[in-house]
Write a protein that holds these residues in place. Structure first.
Motif, PDB file in Angstrom:
ATOM      1  N   ARG A 125      12.671  55.489  11.104  1.00  0.00           N
ATOM      2  CA  ARG A 125      11.926  54.944   9.966  1.00  0.00           C
ATOM      3  C   ARG A 125      11.325  56.045   9.099  1.00  0.00           C
ATOM      4  O   ARG A 125      10.523  55.784   8.207  1.00  0.00           O
ATOM      5  CB  ARG A 125      10.813  54.007  10.465  1.00  0.00           C
ATOM      6  CG  ARG A 125      11.323  52.724  11.106  1.00  0.00           C
ATOM      7  CD  ARG A 125      10.190  51.804  11.495  1.00  0.00           C
ATOM      8  NE  ARG A 125       9.335  52.408  12.518  1.00  0.00           N
ATOM      9  CZ  ARG A 125       9.543  52.303  13.820  1.00  0.00           C
ATOM     10  NH1 ARG A 125      10.552  51.598  14.272  1.00  0.00           N
ATOM     11  NH2 ARG A 125       8.735  52.871  14.670  1.00  0.00           N
ATOM     12  N   THR A 167       2.821  42.198   0.638  1.00  0.00           N
ATOM     13  CA  THR A 167       4.259  42.126   0.916  1.00  0.00           C
ATOM     14  C   THR A 167       4.713  43.226   1.879  1.00  0.00           C
ATOM     15  O   THR A 167       5.913  43.459   2.044  1.00  0.00           O
ATOM     16  CB  THR A 167       5.064  42.219  -0.387  1.00  0.00           C
ATOM     17  OG1 THR A 167       4.612  43.367  -1.112  1.00  0.00           O
ATOM     18  CG2 THR A 167       4.887  40.971  -1.236  1.00  0.00           C
ATOM     19  N   ASN A 203       4.106  46.655   2.064  1.00  0.00           N
ATOM     20  CA  ASN A 203       4.203  48.086   1.778  1.00  0.00           C
ATOM     21  C   ASN A 203       2.795  48.635   1.561  1.00  0.00           C
ATOM     22  O   ASN A 203       1.827  47.869   1.555  1.00  0.00           O
ATOM     23  CB  ASN A 203       5.113  48.338   0.576  1.00  0.00           C
ATOM     24  CG  ASN A 203       4.970  47.268  -0.463  1.00  0.00           C
ATOM     25  OD1 ASN A 203       3.848  46.942  -0.838  1.00  0.00           O
ATOM     26  ND2 ASN A 203       6.077  46.685  -0.897  1.00  0.00           N
ATOM     27  N   MET A 211       5.957  51.521  10.016  1.00  0.00           N
ATOM     28  CA  MET A 211       6.501  51.160   8.702  1.00  0.00           C
ATOM     29  C   MET A 211       7.652  52.083   8.359  1.00  0.00           C
ATOM     30  O   MET A 211       7.848  53.114   8.999  1.00  0.00           O
ATOM     31  CB  MET A 211       5.412  51.301   7.626  1.00  0.00           C
ATOM     32  CG  MET A 211       4.297  50.290   7.764  1.00  0.00           C
ATOM     33  SD  MET A 211       3.018  50.533   6.529  1.00  0.00           S
ATOM     34  CE  MET A 211       3.832  49.859   5.094  1.00  0.00           C
ATOM     35  N   ASP A 212       8.385  51.733   7.314  1.00  0.00           N
ATOM     36  CA  ASP A 212       9.425  52.620   6.833  1.00  0.00           C
ATOM     37  C   ASP A 212       8.809  53.562   5.807  1.00  0.00           C
ATOM     38  O   ASP A 212       8.013  53.148   4.962  1.00  0.00           O
ATOM     39  CB  ASP A 212      10.546  51.807   6.178  1.00  0.00           C
ATOM     40  CG  ASP A 212      11.784  52.650   5.980  1.00  0.00           C
ATOM     41  OD1 ASP A 212      12.798  52.340   6.628  1.00  0.00           O
ATOM     42  OD2 ASP A 212      11.731  53.621   5.192  1.00  0.00           O
ATOM     43  N   GLU A 270       9.894  54.731   3.226  1.00  0.00           N
ATOM     44  CA  GLU A 270      10.169  54.327   1.842  1.00  0.00           C
ATOM     45  C   GLU A 270       9.164  53.294   1.330  1.00  0.00           C
ATOM     46  O   GLU A 270       9.039  53.079   0.128  1.00  0.00           O
ATOM     47  CB  GLU A 270      11.592  53.743   1.731  1.00  0.00           C
ATOM     48  CG  GLU A 270      12.699  54.767   1.885  1.00  0.00           C
ATOM     49  CD  GLU A 270      12.549  55.948   0.940  1.00  0.00           C
ATOM     50  OE1 GLU A 270      12.131  55.752  -0.214  1.00  0.00           O
ATOM     51  OE2 GLU A 270      12.825  57.091   1.380  1.00  0.00           O
ATOM     52  N   ASP A 271       8.484  52.642   2.249  1.00  0.00           N
ATOM     53  CA  ASP A 271       7.548  51.587   1.851  1.00  0.00           C
ATOM     54  C   ASP A 271       6.130  52.115   1.632  1.00  0.00           C
ATOM     55  O   ASP A 271       5.178  51.338   1.524  1.00  0.00           O
ATOM     56  CB  ASP A 271       7.517  50.480   2.919  1.00  0.00           C
ATOM     57  CG  ASP A 271       8.836  49.719   2.973  1.00  0.00           C
ATOM     58  OD1 ASP A 271       9.559  49.729   1.953  1.00  0.00           O
ATOM     59  OD2 ASP A 271       9.145  49.147   4.035  1.00  0.00           O
ATOM     60  N   ILE A 272       6.001  53.433   1.609  1.00  0.00           N
ATOM     61  CA  ILE A 272       4.662  54.018   1.501  1.00  0.00           C
ATOM     62  C   ILE A 272       4.606  54.979   0.314  1.00  0.00           C
ATOM     63  O   ILE A 272       5.449  55.854   0.180  1.00  0.00           O
ATOM     64  CB  ILE A 272       4.309  54.780   2.799  1.00  0.00           C
ATOM     65  CG1 ILE A 272       4.325  53.802   3.988  1.00  0.00           C
ATOM     66  CG2 ILE A 272       2.944  55.462   2.678  1.00  0.00           C
ATOM     67  CD1 ILE A 272       4.377  54.478   5.327  1.00  0.00           C
ATOM     68  N   THR A 273       3.635  54.774  -0.558  1.00  0.00           N
ATOM     69  CA  THR A 273       3.419  55.694  -1.678  1.00  0.00           C
ATOM     70  C   THR A 273       2.145  56.479  -1.423  1.00  0.00           C
ATOM     71  O   THR A 273       1.112  55.901  -1.059  1.00  0.00           O
ATOM     72  CB  THR A 273       3.263  54.913  -3.000  1.00  0.00           C
ATOM     73  OG1 THR A 273       4.496  54.243  -3.256  1.00  0.00           O
ATOM     74  CG2 THR A 273       2.951  55.844  -4.163  1.00  0.00           C
ATOM     75  N   THR A 275       5.000  44.180   8.542  1.00  0.00           N
ATOM     76  CA  THR A 275       5.206  43.419   7.302  1.00  0.00           C
ATOM     77  C   THR A 275       4.699  41.988   7.457  1.00  0.00           C
ATOM     78  O   THR A 275       3.998  41.448   6.589  1.00  0.00           O
ATOM     79  CB  THR A 275       6.707  43.394   6.943  1.00  0.00           C
ATOM     80  OG1 THR A 275       7.183  44.737   6.955  1.00  0.00           O
ATOM     81  CG2 THR A 275       6.946  42.794   5.575  1.00  0.00           C
TER      82      THR A 275
END
Ligand code: MCN
Ligand code: CUM
Length: 798
Positions: A18, A503, A505, A533-534, A536-539, A615
C-alpha cells in the motif's frame, strides 16, 4: 534481498503493497516538478504587484554619510525608496537574529560587510527597480575592514561592532565543553599524542532557488501575508509578529515550493522584512527575489571553523583523550542558526563514534567584516565540523602509530552493547553498530585489494598514487527535546494533523517544510503504514501557517525524527478511535477489536472474517458514529522527542593522485548509511547521492574567499565552484538498519549524513596517497595546486 552489486536494496515486500514503510514509492511531488508546474516564490504574481531591488554596499566597512534618493525617485515607475530612516518610523530599522544579536535591516549608520543592505527601491517592475537602485547616491566614509578572524582579534584591529554598548574589540563569544584538567592529565600520561590544525573553510549552501519573498498586506482584512522561501514558516511568523508588533493571527507565512534550502533559508534576512514592510506601507503586494551573487554574498554562510585537534593514545592505538580549540568566524553579526542554548551548535559531539573517556573543547568566535552566518549547511548544527575533526585526527593518529585506519577504528568504536551511550561531553547516543557498517563498507570497497594496489604503485614509483580514505561518522539529528533545544524561546517540538474524510481518504498537515526532501511522499507513507491506507489516498500539506499545526521547521534532519514521529503518533490516535467505530459497525465490544498491520483491516479478535477497512470506518465516523464518540475521524499530535537520534555510517573513498598535476580522481566511492528503519529507500538513496555531491564540492572545490579590502572574491558561480555531474563519480551505496529505540517507528534522520560523513573520507584518501612520505594533512578545498604543493613538499611531485 540484497542487490548483487551491493547497491540499493529494493524493499518492495515491505509496506504491504500500500506504499507504507520501506516501499520505494515514486515521489508524489515530482508530477508537478517535472512538468514545470512547481510554484516557487518567484512564480507568484499578484495584481498591482510591485518589485523591490536592494541597494548594497560596495564597501565592507564604511560609515554612511548621506543617502540621496532624489534621482532614483525621478525614474519613471519608481514608487518609493526606503532607507533605515524610513523603517525607523515603524520600529523596523533593526531585527533580532536567531542568536539575539541585533542586525540592521537597512544600514543605520555603518556598513559592516560588502553587499550589506543599504536601501530598497520599490518600482512597478523589476528592471525599473534595478534602474532606480543604480541612481541612489550613497556617500560612504570608507573604513579599514578586517575579514580574517585571527586578525580581527588583534589589538589594533578596527572595531566592527561599535553599535554594541561596551564592546571594545571584535570578540564575539567564548565557549567550552568537557573536562579541561582530566584531559590535560590524559595527554601528559599518554604514550603518543598527535596534533593537527585544519580549516573547515567558509562554504555557501547555494540552493538553486535564491531567497525571496512576496509581501502582501490586505488592508480590508488587516492581514499581512508573506510568501517566502522559508525552511521554518511558523517560527518566522512568530518572529515577524514580535518584531513588527502585528498580532500573530494577523500574519500568514506561506512557504510555497522551495527550491532547495540546505540551511540557507533558516535565518530571517533583511529582504524578507523589507518586502513585508513595503507592502504594509504601500498597501500593494511587493516582491523581492535575490540574484545569485546577492545570495552568496549576503545570506548565511556555513562553517568557517579554524580547528586544532589533538589526540592522546596508548602505543597500541587506544584513544585516551581528545582536545580541540576552535577559532570561529561569525561575520559581522552573531546570526548563526542554531538552537539558542548551543552557541557552538552540536560541535561538542566531537568524540564521534569512539569510546573516549576524556574530552575538552574550547572555542572563540570573532566578528569580521563579512556577511553574518554560521548556518548549518546540511550538517545538523556544526556536526560536520566535529566529524571532520575526529575522523581526520583518527587518520593522523593511525599514521603516527603505523596502524591501519580500519584497525584503529575497530579498537575504539563504541560497542553495540554500550548503547544507550553517554559521551564525555554529555550526548546520549540512542543506538549504533559501527563495526557492522564499517565491515559492510570494507567488503563493498574491496579494501584489501586497494591496499595491495597502493603498495604496488609506491614500489613501482608509478605516475599516480593511490589513497584510501575512511570515515566512520556519527550524526546527531532530530532536535529537540524542547527542554534543551529552542529557537527564540520556542521549544523544538513538531507536529502532524490527520483528517480522514468521509470517503476514506485523508489530508495530513505537518509543521515541517520540505525543500526537496520528498515529504509529500514519505509522510504519506508513514500514515499509510499506520492506518492501513493506500499512499495514493493521502495528501500531505505544509508551509502555510494559517492551516498547518505549529512546528519548528525542517533543518538538522529533524523532520523524520520529530514530525515523522508526530505523524505516527497522530495515526495511532486515529487508529484508536477507528477501533470504537469498528466495534459499532461490527456490533462488537471495542476491547475485542484488533488491527492487523498486514491487511490494514480491523477485525473482531478470533473472528478474522468479521473485518472492516479504514475506508468503511471513515464512512461510519461521519454517517453512523457511535454515541460514545464525537463524529469525524481526525487527530493531531505535537511531539516532543525524548532524545535526538544518532544515524551513522562508514564511507570509503579510493582516489588516484596524479604526481605531475596534483589532480585527484575518484576510483571508488562507497557509502554505507544507517538511519534506522527506512521509510522510502529510493528517497534515502537520492538524499545520499545529493549529499555526497555536496561533500565532494566541500572537499574539492568550494570556498567563499575575500581580499584584504573586504571584497568577496568567491561571490558568484564563476569563482565559487559547485560540483557538476562531471566531477561526481559513481556512488556505491549500501545500508545497515539499527532502529532508534525511542522513535515510534524506529527511524533516524538521514538528510545530512552524506555531507557530514564524506569530506573527511575524501581528505583522508588524498592524505593517504602521500602519508608514506610524511604528509599528515591537506587543506580543503583540495584543488590541484593545493595537492601539488603537498606532493612537492613530500618529494613526490614529478
Ligand atoms: N527518510 C526516510 N527514512 C528515514 C529517514 C529519512 O525515508 N529513516 C526520508 C524522509 O522521509 C525525507 C528524507 O528522507 O523524505 C529526508 O529526511 P530527514 O533525514 O528527516 O531530513 P529532513 O526531511 O528534515 O530534511 C532536512 C535535511 C537538511 S537539514 C538539509 S540541509 C537538506 C537535506 O535534508 N536540504 C535539502 N536534504 C535536502 N534535499 C533537497 N532536495 N533539498 C534540500 O534543501
Ligand atoms: Cu544542517 S543545514 Mo539543514 O539544517 O537545513
Amino acid at each position: 534481498a540484497e542487490a548483487e552489486d551491493g547497491g540499493p536494496q529494493p524493499e518492495k515486500h515491505c509496506g504491504h503493497g500500500r506504499g507504507g514503510m520501506g516501499e520505494e514509492v515514486k515521489r508524489k511531488e515530482d508530477q508537478r516538478f517535472i512538468t514545470g508546474r512547481g510554484n516557487y516564490v518567484d512564480d507568484i504574481k499578484k495584481p498591482d504587484m510591485l518589485h523591490c531591488e536592494i541597494v548594497r554596499s560596495p564597501h565592507a566597512h564604511a560609515r554612511i554619510e548621506n543617502i540621496d534618493k532624489s534621482r532614483a525617485l525621478d525614474v519613471d515607475g519608481v514608487v518609493a525608496v526606503l532607507t533605515a530612516d524610513d523603517l525607523r518610523e515603524y520600529d523596523l530599522a533593526t531585527m533580532p537574529t536567531l542568536m539575539a544579536d541585533t542586525q540592521d535591516v537597512l544600514v543605520n549608520d555603518k556598513v559592516k560587510f560588502q553587499s550589506q543592505e543599504v536601501a530598497a527601491v520599490i518600482a512597478t517592475d523589476r528592471y525599473t527597480a534595478k534602474d532606480g537602485a543604480q541612481k541612489v547616491v550613497v556617500d560612504y566614509d570608507v573604513l579599514e575592514p578586517v575579514v580574517d578572524a585571527e586578525k580581527s582579534l588583534e589589538d589594533d584591529a578596527p572595531l566592527i561592532r561599535d553599535d554594541i554598548e561596551g564592546q571594545e574589540d571584535n570578540h564575539c563569544l567564548d565557549w567550552e565543553t568537557g573536562d579541561e584538567e582530566a584531559t590535560a592529565e590524559a595527554f601528559e600520561n599518554a604514550d603518543v599524542t598527535v596534533k593537527e590544525q585544519m580549516l573547515y573553510q567558509r562554504l555557501h549552501p547555494a540552493p538553486i532557488e535564491t531567497c525571496g519573498a512576496v509581501g502582501d498586506y490586505d488592508p480590508g482584512k488587516d492581514k499581512l501575508t508573506v510568501h517566502m522561501t522559508s525552511q521554518a514558516p511558523h517560527i518566522h511568523r512568530t518572529l515577524f509578529a514580535q518584531v513588527s508588533g502585528i498580532p500573530e493571527h494577523k500574519i500568514r507565512i506561506v512557504s510555497p515550493d522551495v527550491g532547495g534550502g540546505f540551511g540557507n533559508k533558516v535565518p530571517i534576512y533583511p529582504g524578507y522584512v523589507v518586502a513585508a514592510a513595503a507592502s504594509y506601507v504601500l498597501e500593494q503586494p511587493v516582491k523581492w527575489v535575490e540574484e545569485r551573487s546577492e545570495n552568496i554574498q549576503s545570506t548565511g554562510f556555513a562553517r568557517d571553523y579554524d580547528m586544532t585537534g589533538e589526540l592522546a593514545a596508548t602505543d597500541d592505538g587506544e584513544i585516551l583523550a581528545v582536545r580541540t580549540d576552535v577559532l570561529a568566524d561569525h561575520g559581522a553579526y552573531n546570526a548563526v542558526a542554531q538552537p539558542s542554548k548551543f552557541p557552538a551548535g552540536f560541535f561538542n559531539i566531537f568524540t564521534g563514534s569512539y569510546d573516549i573517556d576524556t574530552a575538552y573543547g574550547s572555542l572563540t568566535a570573532a566578528y569580521t567584516n563579512t556577511a553574518p552566518g554560521g548556518v548549518a549547511y546540511r550538517c545538523s548544527f556544526r556536526v560536520t565540523e566535529a566529524v571532520y575533526l575526529i575522523e581526520r585526527m583518527v587518520k593522523v593518529l593511525a599514521d603516527e602509530l603505523g596502524m591501519d585506519p580500519v584497525e584503529i577504528r575497530r579498537k575504539n568504536f563504541i560497542q553495540p552493547e554500550q548503547f544507550p551511550y553517554e559521551s564525555p561531553t554529555g550526548w546520549n547516543y540512542d543506538s549504533g553498530d559501527y563495526e557492522g557498517a564499517l565491515d559492510k563498507a570494507l567488503e563493498m570497497a574491496d579494501y584489501d585489494h586497494y591496499r595491495e594496489e597502493q603498495q604496488r604503485r609506491i614500489d613501482e614509483d608509478a605516475d599516480t598514487l593511490l589513497g584510501i580514505g575512511i570515515s566512520s561518522f556519527t550524526e546527531v539529528v532530530g532536535a529537540g527535546p524542547g527542554k534543551t533545544c529552542d529557537i527564540a524561546g520556542v521549544e523544538m517540538f513538531d507536529s502532524a494533523e490527520i483528517r480522514v474524510h468521509p470517503t476514506g481518504n485523508a489530508t495530513v498537515r505537518v509543521g515541517v517544510q520540505t525543500q526537496g526532501q520528498g515529504h509529500e511522499t514519505t509522510f504519506a507513507q508513514i500514515v499509510a503504514e499506520e492506518l492501513g491506507m493506500d499512499v495514493e489516498d493521502i495528501t500531505v500539506e505544509h508551509g502555510d501557517t494559517d492551516t498547518d499545526p505549529y512546528g519548528l521547521g525542517t533543518y538538522g534532519s529533524r523532520s523524520t525524527p520529530v514530525a515523522g514521529a508526530a505523524a505516527a503518533v497522530a495515526s495511532r490516535k486515529v487508529r484508536e478511535k477507528a477501533k470504537a467505530i469498528a466495534a459499532n459497525e461490527l456490533e462488537a465490544a471495542k476491547e475485542d477489536i484488533t488491527w492487523d498491520r498486514e491487511s490494514g483491516e480491523f477485525h473482531v479478535a478470533g473472528a478474522p472474517d468479521r473485518s472492516i477497512s479504514i475506508t468503511e470506518i471513515a464512512a461510519g465516523a461521519y454517517m453512523n458514529h457511535p454515541s460514545s464518540e464525537e463524529p469525524g475521524l481526525e487527530a493531531v499530535n505535537y511531539y516532543d522527542p525524548p532524545e535526538m537520534t544518532y544515524p551513522f555510517g562508514s564511507y570509503i573513498v579510493v582516489v588516484e593522485v596524479d604526481r605531475e598535476t596534483g589532480e585527484v580522481e575518484f576510483e571508488k566511492f562507497v557509502a554505507v548509511d544507517d538511519c534506522g528503519n527506512r521509510i522510502n529507500p529510493m528517497i534515502i538513496e537520492g538524499q545520499i547521492h545529493g549529499g555526497l555531491a555536496q561533500g565532494i564540492g566541500t572537499a574539492m572545490l568550494e570556498h567563499v574567499t575575500f581580499d584584504d579590502n573586504g571584497n568577496v572574491t568567491g561571490g558568484d558561480f564563476m569563482n565559487y565552484l559547485l560540483p557538476t555531474s562531471m566531477e561526481i563519480p559513481n556512488f556505491e551505496t549500501g545500508h545497515t538498519v539499527t532502529p532508534s529505540p525511542h522513535h515510534p517507528i524506529g527511524a533516524k534522520g538521514v538528510g545530512e549524513s552524506p555531507t557530514v560523513g564524506s569530506p573527511p573520507a575524501i581528505v583522508n584518501a588524498v592524505v593517504d596517497a602521500m602519508s608514506h612520505a610524511g604528509i599528515t594533512h591537506v587543506e580543503m578545498p583540495m584543488t590541484p595546486d593545493t595537492v601539488w604543493e603537498k606532493l612537492d613538499e613530500a618529494g613526490l611531485a614529478t
